[in-house]
Motif scaffolding. Structure first.
Motif, PDB file in Angstrom:
ATOM      1  N   TRP A  52     -10.339  30.873  -8.129  1.00 34.70           N
ATOM      2  CA  TRP A  52      -8.602  31.643  -8.736  1.00 34.70           C
ATOM      3  C   TRP A  52      -8.097  31.807  -7.047  1.00 34.70           C
ATOM      4  O   TRP A  52      -6.917  31.556  -8.017  1.00 34.70           O
ATOM      5  CB  TRP A  52      -9.582  33.521  -8.956  1.00 34.70           C
ATOM      6  N   GLU A  53      -7.937  32.461  -5.968  1.00 36.55           N
ATOM      7  CA  GLU A  53      -6.994  31.950  -5.253  1.00 36.55           C
ATOM      8  C   GLU A  53      -6.409  31.100  -5.279  1.00 36.55           C
ATOM      9  O   GLU A  53      -5.125  31.226  -5.610  1.00 36.55           O
ATOM     10  CB  GLU A  53      -7.638  32.893  -3.964  1.00 36.55           C
ATOM     11  N   ALA A  54      -7.048  29.920  -5.577  1.00 36.35           N
ATOM     12  CA  ALA A  54      -6.571  29.322  -5.864  1.00 36.35           C
ATOM     13  C   ALA A  54      -5.812  28.317  -6.602  1.00 36.35           C
ATOM     14  O   ALA A  54      -4.826  27.637  -6.505  1.00 36.35           O
ATOM     15  CB  ALA A  54      -7.999  27.724  -4.548  1.00 36.35           C
ATOM     16  N   ASN A  84     -16.885  29.931 -10.671  1.00 39.98           N
ATOM     17  CA  ASN A  84     -15.684  30.014  -9.997  1.00 39.98           C
ATOM     18  C   ASN A  84     -14.852  30.046 -11.610  1.00 39.98           C
ATOM     19  O   ASN A  84     -13.603  31.136 -11.372  1.00 39.98           O
ATOM     20  CB  ASN A  84     -15.355  28.762  -8.995  1.00 39.98           C
ATOM     21  N   PHE A  85     -15.407  29.478 -12.121  1.00 36.44           N
ATOM     22  CA  PHE A  85     -14.618  29.368 -13.959  1.00 36.44           C
ATOM     23  C   PHE A  85     -14.316  31.072 -14.102  1.00 36.44           C
ATOM     24  O   PHE A  85     -13.271  31.092 -14.717  1.00 36.44           O
ATOM     25  CB  PHE A  85     -15.427  27.931 -14.435  1.00 36.44           C
ATOM     26  N   LEU A  86     -15.450  31.202 -13.707  1.00 33.68           N
ATOM     27  CA  LEU A  86     -15.717  32.557 -15.225  1.00 33.68           C
ATOM     28  C   LEU A  86     -15.058  33.435 -14.573  1.00 33.68           C
ATOM     29  O   LEU A  86     -14.103  33.974 -15.451  1.00 33.68           O
ATOM     30  CB  LEU A  86     -17.026  32.929 -14.798  1.00 33.68           C
ATOM     31  N   ASP A  87     -14.728  33.440 -13.022  1.00 38.09           N
ATOM     32  CA  ASP A  87     -14.512  34.626 -12.573  1.00 38.09           C
ATOM     33  C   ASP A  87     -12.575  34.041 -12.624  1.00 38.09           C
ATOM     34  O   ASP A  87     -11.291  35.014 -12.537  1.00 38.09           O
ATOM     35  CB  ASP A  87     -14.639  34.262 -10.723  1.00 38.09           C
ATOM     36  N   THR A  88     -12.406  33.134 -13.128  1.00 36.09           N
ATOM     37  CA  THR A  88     -10.383  32.463 -13.497  1.00 36.09           C
ATOM     38  C   THR A  88     -10.193  32.999 -14.264  1.00 36.09           C
ATOM     39  O   THR A  88      -9.292  33.450 -14.824  1.00 36.09           O
ATOM     40  CB  THR A  88     -10.656  30.882 -13.417  1.00 36.09           C
ATOM     41  N   GLU A  94      -8.294  38.485 -21.073  1.00 37.74           N
ATOM     42  CA  GLU A  94      -8.858  39.560 -21.617  1.00 37.74           C
ATOM     43  C   GLU A  94      -9.841  38.953 -22.249  1.00 37.74           C
ATOM     44  O   GLU A  94      -9.953  38.179 -23.280  1.00 37.74           O
ATOM     45  CB  GLU A  94      -7.636  40.871 -22.686  1.00 37.74           C
ATOM     46  N   VAL A  95     -10.384  38.948 -22.144  1.00 40.28           N
ATOM     47  CA  VAL A  95     -11.699  38.274 -22.546  1.00 40.28           C
ATOM     48  C   VAL A  95     -13.307  38.842 -22.178  1.00 40.28           C
ATOM     49  O   VAL A  95     -13.540  39.740 -21.058  1.00 40.28           O
ATOM     50  CB  VAL A  95     -12.342  36.781 -21.818  1.00 40.28           C
ATOM     51  N   ARG A  96     -14.927  38.554 -22.968  1.00 39.85           N
ATOM     52  CA  ARG A  96     -15.671  39.606 -22.926  1.00 39.85           C
ATOM     53  C   ARG A  96     -16.671  38.602 -22.277  1.00 39.85           C
ATOM     54  O   ARG A  96     -16.957  37.094 -22.703  1.00 39.85           O
ATOM     55  CB  ARG A  96     -15.298  40.196 -23.977  1.00 39.85           C
ATOM     56  N   ILE A  97     -17.316  38.624 -20.668  1.00 40.42           N
ATOM     57  CA  ILE A  97     -18.076  37.250 -21.012  1.00 40.42           C
ATOM     58  C   ILE A  97     -19.495  38.414 -20.608  1.00 40.42           C
ATOM     59  O   ILE A  97     -19.755  38.935 -19.762  1.00 40.42           O
ATOM     60  CB  ILE A  97     -18.059  37.161 -19.479  1.00 40.42           C
ATOM     61  N   ASP A  98     -20.419  37.387 -20.680  1.00 36.74           N
ATOM     62  CA  ASP A  98     -22.227  37.565 -20.925  1.00 36.74           C
ATOM     63  C   ASP A  98     -22.470  37.500 -19.556  1.00 36.74           C
ATOM     64  O   ASP A  98     -22.679  36.139 -19.021  1.00 36.74           O
ATOM     65  CB  ASP A  98     -23.033  37.375 -22.040  1.00 36.74           C
ATOM     66  N   GLU A  99     -22.845  38.330 -18.772  1.00 39.04           N
ATOM     67  CA  GLU A  99     -22.785  37.526 -17.780  1.00 39.04           C
ATOM     68  C   GLU A  99     -24.609  36.780 -17.357  1.00 39.04           C
ATOM     69  O   GLU A  99     -24.262  35.995 -16.291  1.00 39.04           O
ATOM     70  CB  GLU A  99     -22.677  38.231 -16.102  1.00 39.04           C
ATOM     71  N   GLU A 100     -25.461  37.453 -18.263  1.00 39.33           N
ATOM     72  CA  GLU A 100     -26.798  36.735 -18.422  1.00 39.33           C
ATOM     73  C   GLU A 100     -27.301  35.720 -19.172  1.00 39.33           C
ATOM     74  O   GLU A 100     -27.802  34.734 -18.786  1.00 39.33           O
ATOM     75  CB  GLU A 100     -27.309  37.761 -19.070  1.00 39.33           C
ATOM     76  N   THR A 101     -25.816  35.351 -20.273  1.00 40.93           N
ATOM     77  CA  THR A 101     -25.859  34.258 -20.322  1.00 40.93           C
ATOM     78  C   THR A 101     -24.902  32.524 -20.709  1.00 40.93           C
ATOM     79  O   THR A 101     -24.461  31.842 -20.419  1.00 40.93           O
ATOM     80  CB  THR A 101     -25.877  34.284 -22.351  1.00 40.93           C
ATOM     81  N   ASN A 102     -23.554  33.598 -19.825  1.00 36.10           N
ATOM     82  CA  ASN A 102     -22.076  33.271 -19.417  1.00 36.10           C
ATOM     83  C   ASN A 102     -21.730  32.169 -20.753  1.00 36.10           C
ATOM     84  O   ASN A 102     -21.601  31.297 -20.647  1.00 36.10           O
ATOM     85  CB  ASN A 102     -22.715  31.449 -18.193  1.00 36.10           C
ATOM     86  N   LYS A 103     -21.527  33.360 -21.779  1.00 38.90           N
ATOM     87  CA  LYS A 103     -20.817  33.513 -22.665  1.00 38.90           C
ATOM     88  C   LYS A 103     -19.616  33.909 -22.589  1.00 38.90           C
ATOM     89  O   LYS A 103     -19.436  35.171 -22.132  1.00 38.90           O
ATOM     90  CB  LYS A 103     -22.254  33.588 -23.616  1.00 38.90           C
TER      91      LYS A 103
END
Length: 367
Positions: A52-54, A84-88, A94-103
């Protein structure tokens, strides 16, 4: 361009269509696409996704992300590209991310993100590698590698070259991400650290010209030519120079002969999506009785599959120099074992298996 692609896709699409968009050049296609109801939209991003920094300095970042998040399914080569994409996305929206399923849940949509390392058509590579080679390629390479006087003395200068020297190859597109300057510095370190190889080992770098009108690419070519000249001047011996750079595009059939004859292949990108050369080298070299060995950057996407290669950090020239020596001195049986293991892995995870995995994952994501 993206609007034209989107228009053409829209005109050809029907209900229940499967739409697959590839890479950054078409990143805005999903934004402009009037996707038919029940159609499935997937995108594969072939190059590394930055931190994300880049990424945050990009003026068009919101537009790009909005477009990608219009897909049902997104895939990258490596797990860290996904992270990197999910962190970006997390930092920009403002999103919700399911870390287990990458949704990713955004704007009343659900987008699945996954890493799917792309395979190659190993059967086609093997078939090409087994074909006999036309003499034109031998002549072109011989002229680049061997001086005119020696060519006259040699009945087959190309074949003699590989008999006379331990040949290390590198096959790259001219690009600042390929780590070419660090590679040449590693070769210089190798010659300094192991002087017994001076006069016996040569590096042949086949470099396909690319985007040379762009100043950054011009600078890369100038830098590596200057560096190669300095190293050659330092170590030159009568009838021998250590580094040969050939700026020419050869067909896949041509290149296979290099893969089969070389003692070592250096694939040392500073960052890469997959890297086709490393996988093609393994398939081609595994078909000969005494194969060469692969030295591979840990930052190449292919490193996730080619775990039996000599994995290195391309920024560490000392480490690369040691790996060059280890590869050149590796016993035949050990090379055969490693190459067989890697070739089998590539055959199991070939381009067709990758395609099937992508299609299945995208359809599941759209349900």
């Amino acid at each position: 361009m993206n609007q034209r692609f989107a228009k053409a896709i829209g005109e050809a699409s029907r209900q229940n269509s499967f739409i697959w968009v590839h890479d950054y050049q078409l990143a805005l296609v999903p934004k402009y696409l009037n996707k038919p109801k029940d159609a499935v939209l997937g995108m594969f991003w072939h190059i590394p996704w930055p931190t994300w920094e880049a990424f945050r300095i990009l003026p068009q970042k919101k537009e790009l992300l909005e477009s990608m998040l219009s897909c049902d399914f997104l895939a990258f080569h490596r797990g860290y590209h996904v992270r990197n994409f999910l962190d970006t996305v997390r930092r920009e929206f403002e999103v919700r991310i399911d870390e287990e399923t990458n949704k990713v849940y955004y704007n009343k949509r659900m987008i699945t993100v996954k890493n799917l390392p792309m395979g190659i058509d190993s059967d086609v590579i093997k078939a090409v590698a087994q074909q006999s080679q036309e003499s034109s390629f031998f002549g072109a390479i011989a002229k680049a590698l061997v001086d005119i006087d020696n060519q006259k003395k040699m009945k087959n200068s190309f074949e003699e070259f590989f008999k006379k020297y331990k040949v290390i190859i590198g096959i790259d597109r001219l690009d600042y991400t390929k780590g070419l300057a660090f590679r040449l510095k590693a070769i210089e370190k190798f010659l300094k650290k192991y002087p017994q190889y001076v006069g016996k080992v040569v590096y042949v770098g086949i470099i396909a010209p690319s985007r040379e009108a762009i100043p950054a690419y011009k600078a890369v070519r100038k830098e590596i030519r200057k560096l190669a000249s300095e190293i050659n001047l330092k170590y030159v011996r009568e009838g021998w120079v250590p580094i040969h750079l050939i700026y020419q595009v050869f067909t896949r059939k041509d290149v296979m002969n290099f893969y089969k004859k070389a003692q070592l292949c250096l694939v040392t990108p500073l960052d890469d999506g997959m890297n086709l050369v490393s996988k093609e080298f393994v398939i081609a070299a595994s078909s000969v009785e005494n194969p060469g060995m692969l030295v591979l950057s840990q930052f190449a996407g292919s490193a996730i599959d080619l775990t039996s290669a000599l994995i290195i950090n391309p920024y560490n020239v000392e480490e690369v120099a040691i790996a060059i020596k280890d590869g050149l001195e590796m016993k035949r049986q050990e090379k055969l074992r490693r190459m067989k293991s890697m070739a089998e892995a590539l055959e199991d995870k070939n381009i067709y298996a990758w395609t099937e995995d992508f299609v299945r994952a995208a359809i599941d994501a759209a349900k």
